[in-house]
Write a protein that holds these residues in place. Structure first.
Motif, PDB file in Angstrom:
ATOM      1  N   ALA A   9       0.831  -1.205   0.000  1.00 48.81           N
ATOM      2  CA  ALA A   9       0.000   0.000   0.000  1.00 48.81           C
ATOM      3  C   ALA A   9       0.865   1.254   0.000  1.00 48.81           C
ATOM      4  O   ALA A   9       0.531   2.252  -0.648  1.00 48.81           O
ATOM      5  CB  ALA A   9      -0.933  -0.002   1.211  1.00 48.81           C
ATOM      6  N   MET A  10       1.982   1.215   0.731  1.00 48.08           N
ATOM      7  CA  MET A  10       2.875   2.373   0.759  1.00 48.08           C
ATOM      8  C   MET A  10       3.538   2.593  -0.597  1.00 48.08           C
ATOM      9  O   MET A  10       3.632   3.721  -1.085  1.00 48.08           O
ATOM     10  CB  MET A  10       3.922   2.198   1.859  1.00 48.08           C
ATOM     11  N   GLN A  62       2.384   1.595  -3.471  1.00 51.83           N
ATOM     12  CA  GLN A  62       1.324   2.051  -4.377  1.00 51.83           C
ATOM     13  C   GLN A  62       1.046   3.542  -4.175  1.00 51.83           C
ATOM     14  O   GLN A  62       0.871   4.294  -5.141  1.00 51.83           O
ATOM     15  CB  GLN A  62       0.050   1.251  -4.141  1.00 51.83           C
ATOM     16  N   ASN A  63       1.036   3.989  -2.926  1.00 48.17           N
ATOM     17  CA  ASN A  63       0.748   5.385  -2.625  1.00 48.17           C
ATOM     18  C   ASN A  63       1.770   6.318  -3.264  1.00 48.17           C
ATOM     19  O   ASN A  63       1.404   7.331  -3.880  1.00 48.17           O
ATOM     20  CB  ASN A  63       0.719   5.587  -1.110  1.00 48.17           C
ATOM     21  N   VAL A  64       3.056   5.983  -3.154  1.00 47.55           N
ATOM     22  CA  VAL A  64       4.070   6.896  -3.687  1.00 47.55           C
ATOM     23  C   VAL A  64       4.154   6.802  -5.206  1.00 47.55           C
ATOM     24  O   VAL A  64       4.417   7.802  -5.884  1.00 47.55           O
ATOM     25  CB  VAL A  64       5.451   6.677  -3.028  1.00 47.55           C
ATOM     26  N   GLU A  67       1.603   6.088  -7.304  1.00 46.87           N
ATOM     27  CA  GLU A  67       0.449   6.793  -7.856  1.00 46.87           C
ATOM     28  C   GLU A  67       0.504   8.280  -7.548  1.00 46.87           C
ATOM     29  O   GLU A  67       0.045   9.112  -8.343  1.00 46.87           O
ATOM     30  CB  GLU A  67      -0.836   6.159  -7.333  1.00 46.87           C
ATOM     31  N   GLY A  68       1.091   8.629  -6.403  1.00 46.46           N
ATOM     32  CA  GLY A  68       1.267  10.042  -6.068  1.00 46.46           C
ATOM     33  C   GLY A  68       2.214  10.751  -7.020  1.00 46.46           C
ATOM     34  O   GLY A  68       2.179  11.974  -7.146  1.00 46.46           O
ATOM     35  N   ASN A  79       5.834  11.522   1.301  1.00 45.98           N
ATOM     36  CA  ASN A  79       4.556  11.612   1.999  1.00 45.98           C
ATOM     37  C   ASN A  79       4.848  11.709   3.496  1.00 45.98           C
ATOM     38  O   ASN A  79       5.402  10.772   4.076  1.00 45.98           O
ATOM     39  CB  ASN A  79       3.699  10.372   1.700  1.00 45.98           C
ATOM     40  N   PHE A 136       4.424   8.884   6.002  1.00 44.60           N
ATOM     41  CA  PHE A 136       5.348   7.762   6.076  1.00 44.60           C
ATOM     42  C   PHE A 136       6.608   8.074   6.888  1.00 44.60           C
ATOM     43  O   PHE A 136       7.544   7.283   6.911  1.00 44.60           O
ATOM     44  CB  PHE A 136       5.721   7.299   4.668  1.00 44.60           C
ATOM     45  N   TRP A 146      -3.801   6.748   8.853  1.00 45.00           N
ATOM     46  CA  TRP A 146      -3.717   6.385   7.439  1.00 45.00           C
ATOM     47  C   TRP A 146      -3.965   4.891   7.239  1.00 45.00           C
ATOM     48  O   TRP A 146      -4.693   4.485   6.323  1.00 45.00           O
ATOM     49  CB  TRP A 146      -2.348   6.779   6.880  1.00 45.00           C
ATOM     50  N   ASN A 206      -7.267   3.251   5.191  1.00 42.48           N
ATOM     51  CA  ASN A 206      -7.036   2.417   4.015  1.00 42.48           C
ATOM     52  C   ASN A 206      -7.309   0.933   4.275  1.00 42.48           C
ATOM     53  O   ASN A 206      -6.940   0.089   3.453  1.00 42.48           O
ATOM     54  CB  ASN A 206      -5.612   2.621   3.511  1.00 42.48           C
TER      55      ASN A 206
END
Length: 337
Positions: free
Chosen positions: A155-156, A158-160, A162-163, A220, A223, A313, A317
């Motif tokens: 998930a982390m 993916q977050n960065v 997609e960010g 982010n 994190f 967070w 999620n």
């Protein structure tokens, strides 16, 4: 260094771990025979490394003995430091805020509390061979990433990705526990690895492997969580708070010394663990010297806002069994004034 994710099922193994603790571990602390010292057990998260140096400095310089303590430093069983600490067979251990999440949420919550941060800010990120486009997260598209295949980790990432405008579905996930990051990148078995820069990143530099790297905390602020942390057994903390404070006074001195004299601290760690690469230990120690305390008011301090922000967070999620309430799982009250 081993990544600190803990599976929720670890709690189920609690009784098993309690029956198979390392020799020398004692329940809730006992007097060391013939020495008049209270004996404690501290379980590491992995083999000795520079995350642990302050402990070995405190031991070598007699800081534990000055506090009336004899501390046994032991390596973890397969179930991990969290389970052994929760069982009471170790009073303290090393964990990670992300790894503690399943230990604090749901019906299988473990009775442990983070009582000190070892390093003030998250020093982990993604490392890759230089010039292959992975100096930023979206560059991982079409590349092989060595994954532990764990929900929080993925998930982390993916977050960065997609960010940064990337498509996480295009990242090739290669389930792998990389033990030699340099070899893995040189052989091109994988293209990108999650590392703690203070060990694996420094090793890349020493071995002259040119790399690109980005840190999660730079991308982010959520994190910038605490990794690693020292955890304590809740029953021990509640029943023997003064002993817990004495232990952390000694540990704080050890880490303060490691920060002030990284070369001397590196020698102490190598003396305790002669199998370590002395050049790597020294380089890593210099890298971490200013990062143990960094901008915190004192070594070990845990900022409630940063702690809560990460767990919020995770809850938002769906990455924990239940939401973790604010200010759960940590305490600054045992740190020295």
């Amino acid at each position: 260094m081993k990544k600190g994710f803990v599976i929720a099922a670890a709690a189920v193994c609690l009784l098993t771990a309690a029956c198979s603790h390392p020799s020398g571990a004692g329940s809730l602390g006992a007097k060391a025979e013939g020495e008049g010292l209270k004996e404690l057990t501290f379980v590491l998260d992995w083999t000795p490394n520079t995350n642990h140096t302050g402990l070995y400095v405190a031991q070598e310089k007699g800081y534990f003995a000055e506090e009336g303590l004899k501390v046994n430093l032991v390596q973890p069983p397969e179930d991990g430091a969290e389970v052994l600490t929760a069982s009471g067979k170790a009073q303290f251990g090393i964990s990670f805020q992300d790894g503690l999440a399943p230990a604090l949420a749901g019906d299988n919550a473990l009775p442990v509390t983070a009582v000190a941060s070892v390093i003030q800010h998250n020093t982990s990120g993604i490392i890759s061979r230089k010039g292959e486009g992975m100096d930023r997260p979206r560059g991982m598209e079409g590349k092989k990433y060595a994954t532990w295949n764990l929900p929080v980790e993925k998930a982390m990432v993916q977050n960065v990705v997609e960010g940064d405008g990337g498509d996480f579905s295009l990242v090739e996930l290669i389930p792998s526990t990389v033990t030699d990051e340099v070899s893995a990148l040189k052989s091109k078995s994988v293209d990108a690895i999650w590392v703690f820069y203070g060990w694996a990143g420094v090793k890349m530099e020493l071995e002259n492997l040119e790399t690109d790297y980005f840190a999660f905390s730079d991308l982010n602020p959520v994190f910038d969580y605490y990794t690693p942390v020292i955890i304590g057994n809740n029953e021990f903390l509640e029943s023997q708070p003064e002993t817990a404070k004495a232990f952390l006074r000694a540990v704080a001195k050890g880490y303060e010394d490691a920060a002030a004299d990284p070369e001397g601290a590196a020698k102490i760690l190598c003396k305790a663990a002669p199998e370590l690469d002395e050049k790597l230990v020294l380089a890593s120690q210099k890298y971490l010297a200013d990062r143990y305390k960094d901008d915190a008011p004192k070594w070990g301090y845990i900022d409630p806002d940063r702690w809560n922000r990460f767990y919020t967070w995770l809850g938002e999620n769906g990455l924990t069994e239940t939401r973790i309430p604010e200010n759960t799982g940590f305490s600054n009250e045992y740190l020295p004034e």
